[in-house]
Motif scaffolding. Structure first.
Motif, PDB file in Angstrom:
ATOM      1  N   SER A 228       0.866  -1.183   0.000  1.00  0.00           N
ATOM      2  CA  SER A 228       0.000   0.000   0.000  1.00  0.00           C
ATOM      3  C   SER A 228       0.905   1.235   0.000  1.00  0.00           C
ATOM      4  CB  SER A 228      -0.843   0.075   1.284  1.00  0.00           C
ATOM      5  OG  SER A 228      -1.452  -1.156   1.544  1.00  0.00           O
ATOM      6  N   PRO A 229       0.391   2.373  -0.427  1.00  0.00           N
ATOM      7  CA  PRO A 229       1.224   3.584  -0.419  1.00  0.00           C
ATOM      8  C   PRO A 229       1.594   4.031   1.008  1.00  0.00           C
ATOM      9  CG  PRO A 229      -0.718   3.895  -1.797  1.00  0.00           C
ATOM     10  CD  PRO A 229      -0.913   2.591  -1.092  1.00  0.00           C
ATOM     11  N   PHE A 230       0.719   3.725   1.968  1.00  0.00           N
ATOM     12  CA  PHE A 230       0.964   4.145   3.365  1.00  0.00           C
ATOM     13  C   PHE A 230       0.598   3.031   4.344  1.00  0.00           C
ATOM     14  CE2 PHE A 230       0.095   8.073   1.072  1.00  0.00           C
ATOM     15  CZ  PHE A 230       1.183   8.846   1.452  1.00  0.00           C
ATOM     16  N   PHE A 231       1.258   3.088   5.501  1.00  0.00           N
ATOM     17  CA  PHE A 231       0.950   2.122   6.568  1.00  0.00           C
ATOM     18  C   PHE A 231       0.776   2.891   7.879  1.00  0.00           C
ATOM     19  CE2 PHE A 231       3.466   0.058   3.338  1.00  0.00           C
ATOM     20  CZ  PHE A 231       2.754  -1.113   3.099  1.00  0.00           C
ATOM     21  N   ILE A 232      -0.120   2.374   8.731  1.00  0.00           N
ATOM     22  CA  ILE A 232      -0.275   2.990  10.053  1.00  0.00           C
ATOM     23  C   ILE A 232      -0.174   1.931  11.144  1.00  0.00           C
ATOM     24  CG2 ILE A 232      -1.466   5.212  10.175  1.00  0.00           C
ATOM     25  CD1 ILE A 232      -4.020   3.978   9.434  1.00  0.00           C
ATOM     26  N   LEU A 233       0.370   2.367  12.259  1.00  0.00           N
ATOM     27  CA  LEU A 233       0.436   1.518  13.449  1.00  0.00           C
ATOM     28  C   LEU A 233      -0.420   2.180  14.513  1.00  0.00           C
ATOM     29  CD1 LEU A 233       4.165   0.585  13.947  1.00  0.00           C
ATOM     30  CD2 LEU A 233       2.288  -0.956  14.379  1.00  0.00           C
ATOM     31  N   ILE A 234      -1.419   1.432  14.969  1.00  0.00           N
ATOM     32  CA  ILE A 234      -2.287   1.981  16.012  1.00  0.00           C
ATOM     33  C   ILE A 234      -2.163   1.089  17.234  1.00  0.00           C
ATOM     34  CG2 ILE A 234      -4.681   2.488  16.672  1.00  0.00           C
ATOM     35  CD1 ILE A 234      -5.261   2.942  13.683  1.00  0.00           C
ATOM     36  N   GLU A 235      -1.768   1.688  18.355  1.00  0.00           N
ATOM     37  CA  GLU A 235      -1.647   0.898  19.586  1.00  0.00           C
ATOM     38  C   GLU A 235      -2.733   1.321  20.566  1.00  0.00           C
ATOM     39  OE1 GLU A 235       2.235  -0.064  22.153  1.00  0.00           O
ATOM     40  OE2 GLU A 235       1.172   1.731  22.810  1.00  0.00           O
ATOM     41  N   THR A 236      -3.322   0.312  21.224  1.00  0.00           N
ATOM     42  CA  THR A 236      -4.233   0.632  22.327  1.00  0.00           C
ATOM     43  C   THR A 236      -3.630   0.070  23.614  1.00  0.00           C
ATOM     44  OG1 THR A 236      -5.540  -1.406  22.183  1.00  0.00           O
ATOM     45  CG2 THR A 236      -6.276   0.443  20.824  1.00  0.00           C
ATOM     46  N   SER A 237      -3.808   0.796  24.711  1.00  0.00           N
ATOM     47  CA  SER A 237      -3.352   0.328  26.031  1.00  0.00           C
ATOM     48  C   SER A 237      -4.486   0.604  27.006  1.00  0.00           C
ATOM     49  CB  SER A 237      -2.129   1.102  26.492  1.00  0.00           C
ATOM     50  OG  SER A 237      -1.121   1.051  25.534  1.00  0.00           O
ATOM     51  N   GLY A 238      -4.962  -0.450  27.638  1.00  0.00           N
ATOM     52  CA  GLY A 238      -6.078  -0.263  28.559  1.00  0.00           C
ATOM     53  C   GLY A 238      -6.048  -1.253  29.698  1.00  0.00           C
ATOM     54  N   SER A 239      -7.158  -1.333  30.405  1.00  0.00           N
ATOM     55  CA  SER A 239      -7.161  -2.167  31.612  1.00  0.00           C
ATOM     56  C   SER A 239      -8.087  -3.376  31.497  1.00  0.00           C
ATOM     57  CB  SER A 239      -7.569  -1.315  32.821  1.00  0.00           C
ATOM     58  OG  SER A 239      -8.812  -0.722  32.555  1.00  0.00           O
ATOM     59  N   ASN A 240      -8.737  -3.551  30.331  1.00  0.00           N
ATOM     60  CA  ASN A 240      -9.660  -4.669  30.196  1.00  0.00           C
ATOM     61  C   ASN A 240      -9.584  -5.198  28.763  1.00  0.00           C
ATOM     62  OD1 ASN A 240     -12.059  -6.162  29.644  1.00  0.00           O
ATOM     63  ND2 ASN A 240     -13.059  -5.226  31.406  1.00  0.00           N
ATOM     64  N   SER A 241      -8.985  -6.391  28.597  1.00  0.00           N
ATOM     65  CA  SER A 241      -8.702  -6.849  27.234  1.00  0.00           C
ATOM     66  C   SER A 241      -9.986  -7.075  26.424  1.00  0.00           C
ATOM     67  CB  SER A 241      -7.828  -8.100  27.249  1.00  0.00           C
ATOM     68  OG  SER A 241      -8.459  -9.100  27.970  1.00  0.00           O
ATOM     69  N   THR A 242     -11.044  -7.595  27.063  1.00  0.00           N
ATOM     70  CA  THR A 242     -12.294  -7.836  26.326  1.00  0.00           C
ATOM     71  C   THR A 242     -12.863  -6.517  25.813  1.00  0.00           C
ATOM     72  OG1 THR A 242     -12.668  -9.489  28.020  1.00  0.00           O
ATOM     73  CG2 THR A 242     -14.472  -9.127  26.486  1.00  0.00           C
ATOM     74  N   HIS A 243     -12.910  -5.559  26.709  1.00  0.00           N
ATOM     75  CA  HIS A 243     -13.438  -4.234  26.360  1.00  0.00           C
ATOM     76  C   HIS A 243     -12.586  -3.586  25.266  1.00  0.00           C
ATOM     77  CE1 HIS A 243     -12.916   0.169  27.125  1.00  0.00           C
ATOM     78  NE2 HIS A 243     -14.237   0.159  27.106  1.00  0.00           N
ATOM     79  N   ASP A 244     -11.255  -3.654  25.407  1.00  0.00           N
ATOM     80  CA  ASP A 244     -10.364  -2.996  24.442  1.00  0.00           C
ATOM     81  C   ASP A 244     -10.465  -3.666  23.073  1.00  0.00           C
ATOM     82  OD1 ASP A 244      -9.682  -1.665  26.695  1.00  0.00           O
ATOM     83  OD2 ASP A 244      -7.539  -2.146  26.645  1.00  0.00           O
ATOM     84  N   GLN A 245     -10.523  -5.022  23.083  1.00  0.00           N
ATOM     85  CA  GLN A 245     -10.591  -5.725  21.791  1.00  0.00           C
ATOM     86  C   GLN A 245     -11.907  -5.455  21.082  1.00  0.00           C
ATOM     87  OE1 GLN A 245      -9.385  -9.883  22.008  1.00  0.00           O
ATOM     88  NE2 GLN A 245      -7.462  -9.224  22.928  1.00  0.00           N
ATOM     89  N   GLU A 246     -12.960  -5.353  21.877  1.00  0.00           N
ATOM     90  CA  GLU A 246     -14.265  -5.056  21.283  1.00  0.00           C
ATOM     91  C   GLU A 246     -14.228  -3.672  20.618  1.00  0.00           C
ATOM     92  OE1 GLU A 246     -17.540  -5.756  24.044  1.00  0.00           O
ATOM     93  OE2 GLU A 246     -18.717  -4.295  22.899  1.00  0.00           O
ATOM     94  N   LYS A 247     -13.653  -2.729  21.321  1.00  0.00           N
ATOM     95  CA  LYS A 247     -13.561  -1.368  20.773  1.00  0.00           C
ATOM     96  C   LYS A 247     -12.721  -1.359  19.503  1.00  0.00           C
ATOM     97  CE  LYS A 247     -13.966   2.390  23.964  1.00  0.00           C
ATOM     98  NZ  LYS A 247     -13.314   3.388  24.775  1.00  0.00           N
ATOM     99  N   LEU A 248     -11.587  -2.061  19.568  1.00  0.00           N
ATOM    100  CA  LEU A 248     -10.686  -2.089  18.411  1.00  0.00           C
ATOM    101  C   LEU A 248     -11.376  -2.774  17.220  1.00  0.00           C
ATOM    102  CD1 LEU A 248      -7.860  -1.414  17.316  1.00  0.00           C
ATOM    103  CD2 LEU A 248      -7.068  -3.623  18.173  1.00  0.00           C
ATOM    104  N   ASN A 249     -12.069  -3.884  17.484  1.00  0.00           N
ATOM    105  CA  ASN A 249     -12.762  -4.586  16.393  1.00  0.00           C
ATOM    106  C   ASN A 249     -13.823  -3.706  15.749  1.00  0.00           C
ATOM    107  OD1 ASN A 249     -11.203  -6.798  16.717  1.00  0.00           O
ATOM    108  ND2 ASN A 249     -12.637  -7.909  18.034  1.00  0.00           N
TER     109      ASN A 249
END
Ligand code: FAD
Ligand code: MLT
Ligand code: ZN
Length: 415
Positions: A228-249
């Motif tokens: 692809s012409p561009f790439f992005i790296l997005i990191e999340t850091s939180g306190s609840n993996s289920t909640h964070d993964q749901e948000k990320l998905n």
């Protein structure tokens, strides 16, 4: 060690007019940590002890020569982390980080060292020790003197100890590595990301396809997503993996469905997270294998960020080997790097002052996070008015009247 530094200044340096070049991990990118003529290197390498850590407040006090990665390892054992992270973490010292006001990969989340550094101990040019090592979140007694030394690149004093506020180690970390078809889609993805990930967003970095080609060809790393012409790296850091993964998905579904992102991969385990981060963190190293590197570290309004890369590419044509753009998009910070088979004066003339004038035209900064050091000191006027430079020179003259602290760096000479 602080006493040795102070005796050194009192008995030798100050009295005999011996100039000193403070040096931490020597990873700086603007020539601030290397002597120019006859300065003596004052290394902080042996000042590597943690002095105290308070696990209620998260306040760490340590000597200036502690390596950033070692501090992070020490804190991880106690369920905390350092509030900054950068590709040079294995070598750079916390004193060097403070002296350059290093930004890095998580400034977006934890803020600048101007906020997280709570106190400093500094040895001044006359050998006196300025003990501003207070471990307090709030202290409005007079001027905040430590701010003068943060980002002063060793020109106003030698930082010997640092007090810094450290965040808890996040319980859940996710990393998404995504492909994007245009820079405007990167910006739109950023807006969506801030809206949908909110408080768990901890990094938003970008790199163009030319960076990817360099890390793949020179370092033999593999690209996990479609070209692809561009790439992005997005990191999340939180306190609840289920909640964070749901948000990320939810976020990923949204940006894929709208076509903002065309391909991607997600990592939740440590090993894959490190592998993906290496693609971004090792660009600096990959560039050094490509030839001579002209490095620029620019702050700009985000919507203008990549135009500078395009305009530089057009201007230089075939005289440059590669013109690449990457950086801390979440902080409006572009790293524009130009490689050539070897150093060329005519290529430099084509790049400078063009890059600085372009940056000033859009009210950017010609040094977002690396400082001015030896290489960029003459260009300060592109980002600061002369009144400000004059005041800086007056501070320098007051704190270092004999000019023995890292001379020839950061400021143009006052004459
Ligand atoms: P040095 O290079 O040794 O010194 C830097 C300057 O600080 C010099 O002017 C020196 O005189 C002064 N200094 C050092 N220690 C002291 C002290 N104790 N007291 C007073 N002055 C002192 N920078 C960023 O901001 N963000 C990044 O993401 C980033 N990534 C990097 C990735 C790589 C691979 C590399 C090689 C560099 C990167 N840098 C980055 C630049 C560099 O690592 C940082 O500027 C770092 O903070 C410098 O720390 P150091 O200990 O190596 O300092
Ligand atoms: C980075 O973000 O990778 C660094 O600041 C180093 C560089 O600019 O090369
Ligand atoms: Zn950077």
């Amino acid at each position: 060690m602080t006493m040795c530094t102070c005796v050194w200044f009192k008995q030798y340096s100050n009295e005999r007019n011996l100039a000193v070049n403070p040096q931490g991990g020597n990873t700086g990118l603007v020539g601030g940590s290397v002597p120019v003529f006859d300065e003596i290197i004052l290394s902080t390498a042996l000042m590597n002890q943690v002095i105290s850590f308070d696990s209620v407040s998260g306040i760490l006090v340590c000597q200036a020569g502690c390596i950033l990665e070692n501090l992070n390892r020490y804190l991880e054992e106690l369920d905390f982390i350092m509030p900054l992270d950068l590709g040079a973490k294995g070598s750079c010292h916390i004193g060097g980080n403070v002296a350059t006001n290093a930004g890095g990969l998580r400034l977006l989340r934890y803020g600048s060292l101007r906020g997280t550094v709570l106190g400093l101990e500094v040895v001044l040019a006359n050998g006196s020790v300025l003990n501003c090592l207070a471990s307090l979140r709030k202290d409005n007694t007079g001027y905040d003197l430590k701010q003068l030394f943060i980002g002063s690149e060793g020109t106003l004093g030698v930082i010997t100890a640092v007090c810094i506020l450290c965040p808890r180690k996040p319980m859940a970390v996710n990393l998404a590595f995504l492909g994007c078809q245009s820079f405007s889609q990167i910006l739109e993805t950023f807006t969506t990301c801030k809206r949908m990930l909110g408080e768990i967003l901890s990094a938003y970095e970008f790199m163009d396809d030319r960076c990817m080609k360099l890390v793949v060809s020179h370092l033999k790393l593999s690209n996990p997503v479609t070209e692809s012409p561009f790439f992005i790296l997005i990191e999340t850091s939180g306190s609840n993996s289920t909640h964070d993964q749901e948000k990320l998905n939810n976020f990923l579904e949204c940006v894929m469905a709208s076509g903002l992102v065309t391909d991607g991969t997600v990592a939740t385990d440590d090993k894959k997270i490190k592998t993906l981060w290496a693609l971004r963190e090792r660009i600096t190293e990959a560039l050094t294998y490509d030839g001579y590197v002209f490095k620029y570290d620019i702050s700009l309004p985000v919507e203008k960020l990549y135009d500078l890369v395009i305009d530089t590419r057009v201007r230089l044509g075939r005289s440059a080997k590669n013109v690449v753009g990457y950086g801390h998009l979440g902080d409006g910070n572009l790293h524009l790097n130009i490689t050539a088979e070897s150093y060329s004066h005519s290529l430099l003339d084509a790049i400078e002052p063009f890059v600085y004038e372009w940056t000033a035209k859009y009210s950017g900064s010609i040094s977002a996070e690396h400082g001015l050091g030896f290489k960029k000191k003459h260009y300060i006027q592109y980002s600061k008015p002369w009144e400000a430079v004059l005041l800086m020179q007056q501070f320098k003259a007051m704190l270092d009247p004999k000019g023995i602290l890292n001379p020839y760096k950061t400021l143009p000479s006052s004459s």
